[in-house]
Design a protein around this motif. Structure first.
Motif, PDB file in Angstrom:
ATOM      1  N   HIS A   7       0.680  -1.190   0.127  1.00  0.00           N
ATOM      2  CA  HIS A   7       0.072   0.671  -0.074  1.00  0.00           C
ATOM      3  C   HIS A   7       1.029   0.817   0.027  1.00  0.00           C
ATOM      4  O   HIS A   7       1.580   1.909   1.233  1.00  0.00           O
ATOM      5  N   HIS A  22       1.393   5.372  -2.526  1.00  0.00           N
ATOM      6  CA  HIS A  22       1.096   5.899  -3.270  1.00  0.00           C
ATOM      7  C   HIS A  22       1.832   6.948  -3.857  1.00  0.00           C
ATOM      8  O   HIS A  22       2.481   7.575  -4.085  1.00  0.00           O
ATOM      9  N   PHE A  72      -6.938   6.458  -4.297  1.00  0.00           N
ATOM     10  CA  PHE A  72      -6.970   7.755  -3.357  1.00  0.00           C
ATOM     11  C   PHE A  72      -7.470   8.518  -3.719  1.00  0.00           C
ATOM     12  O   PHE A  72      -6.896   9.394  -4.499  1.00  0.00           O
ATOM     13  N   GLU A 115      -8.443   1.082  -2.624  1.00  0.00           N
ATOM     14  CA  GLU A 115      -9.288   1.169  -1.720  1.00  0.00           C
ATOM     15  C   GLU A 115     -10.388   1.616  -0.925  1.00  0.00           C
ATOM     16  O   GLU A 115     -10.684   3.005  -1.249  1.00  0.00           O
ATOM     17  N   HIS A 126      -5.062  -0.904   7.190  1.00  0.00           N
ATOM     18  CA  HIS A 126      -4.614   0.627   8.641  1.00  0.00           C
ATOM     19  C   HIS A 126      -5.416  -0.249   9.833  1.00  0.00           C
ATOM     20  O   HIS A 126      -5.911   0.884  10.617  1.00  0.00           O
TER      21      HIS A 126
HETATM   22 ZN   LIG Z   1      -4.053   4.895   0.892  1.00  0.00          ZN
END
Ligand SMILES: [Zn+2]
Lengths: 285, 86
Positions: free
Chosen positions: A7, A9, A34, A106, A170
């Motif tokens: 994960h 970006h 995202f 996500e 998360h």
């Molecule tokens: Zn993210």
């Protein structure tokens, strides 16, 4: 040790970050769609973003021998705009057969609103129809516990959802068991101030074990560290954990989860030092 | 997954704990030095910090989880879920 950052970006990171990640033995990453730091005004803006994730970014990663995968959706923050979200969701199938797409994500909740829940469910509807893997963002800070409970409620409320094809991301001390006890995979995000530190991630692993758990940096446009996963490796070594346990969390687990993706192609085997070619491990789970 | 033996964990993390306690003490001092301190008695965050300190002083084996829950909004199990569309 080779690792995967499942994960991150990368569109928000510099090419120098790729360079450093390659030095640190990053083998592969996955980049979920995202929030870009501002609300996009049109579905066409997302179309361009999905092209960036499926066409341009894999080529930039390949310059450093890092394999690049991605996830597509409209993120929870922009999902507050239901009509725009529906336009974006309608566009996703066009990209699902791109070779680096792992699934829908996500998706999730941000402020736990009714609109966010509606669009979360509509993403689940799409993932069910197309049999895609699902990657889930859980909210930040005071919203996380409530939002994670709501997300698990929606997942359990939908009989089409197969928990072993879902990763709840998360997670922290108060939400990790909600994910694992539901049969889902989970990700811990190593992010300054608002999420988990490498030390606490290591504590969580010591408490729940190494099954169905992975770690990521969620490196993005905020103050974050694209080398956070190697920092966790160091922390686990410092605590005396075995190479096998560490590798399971930072390499084997994300790979096992990804291998269920519809577009998955096994990586070509790397020659061993004595020249013998090892056989690729069969896709499992 | 075996955690470190307690004496080794203390040895390894003592300085880090000391450093973080000083950071926290510094933050509380900083807040305390500012003007208009009285207005904070009604601020829910002040009470949360005090409750968190209580958790740190307790013998609970899951202090991090308890502090996370302390700083979390309440969950309503009866919330109105959207329906899947088959
Ligand atoms: Zn993210």
């Amino acid at each position: 040790m080779k690792y995967i950052d499942p994960h991150i970006h990368m569109i928000s990171r510099t090419t120098d970050d790729y360079q450093r990640m390659a030095y640190a033995q990053c083998a592969a990453i996955s980049e979920p769609a995202f929030w870009a730091g501002f609300d996009r005004g049109t579905a066409a803006g997302f179309h361009d973003y999905f092209r960036q994730l499926t066409e341009y970014e894999p080529r930039r990663a390949a310059l450093f021998h890092i394999k690049h995968y991605c996830w597509l959706c409209i993120n929870a923050k922009e999902a507050e705009n239901v009509s725009l979200s529906r336009e974006v969701i309608a566009m996703i199938p066009e990209f699902l057969s791109k070779p680096n797409v792992l699934g829908i994500g996500e998706i999730g909740l941000n402020k736990n609103t009714a609109n966010e829940a509606t669009i979360f469910q509509e993403h689940l509807d799409l993932a069910a129809k197309t049999n895609e893997l699902i990657l889930i963002h859980t909210p930040h800070l005071e919203d996380k516990y409530k939002g994670t409970r709501m997300i698990v409620d929606m997942l359990k409320n939908d009989p089409r959802v197969k928990p072993h094809r879902v990763c709840i991301d998360h997670v922290e001390e108060h939400t990790v068991k909600l994910a694992l006890d539901g049969g889902f995979w989970c990700g811990m995000t190593l992010y300054p101030t608002t999420k988990c530190t490498p030390s606490r991630a290591c504590d969580i692993i010591e408490m729940v074990g190494t099954d169905r758990i992975m770690a990521n940096s969620a490196g993005d446009w905020g103050k974050s560290d694209p080398l956070a996963v190697p920092e966790l490796i160091q922390e686990m070594k410092r605590r005396g954990h075995s190479e096998a346990d560490i590798k399971k969390v930072v390499f084997d687990n994300p790979l096992t989860f990804w291998r269920q993706a519809n577009n998955w192609k096994e990586w070509p085997p790397e020659p061993s030092l004595n020249g013998a070619v090892p056989q690729p491990v069969k896709a499992g789970y | 997954m075996n955690p470190l033996p307690a004496p080794r964990a203390l040895e390894q993390f003592f300085l880090e704990a000391r450093c973080k306690l000083l950071d926290l003490a510094g933050i509380l001092d900083r807040v305390g030095r500012g003007a208009d301190l009285d207005s904070l008695t009604a601020d829910a965050r002040t009470e949360k910090i005090h409750k968190a300190l209580g958790i740190l002083m307790s013998a609970a084996p899951n202090k991090a989880e308890l502090i996370q829950k302390l700083f979390s909004l309440a969950y309503d199990p009866e919330w109105k879920r959207p329906s899947p569309r088959f």
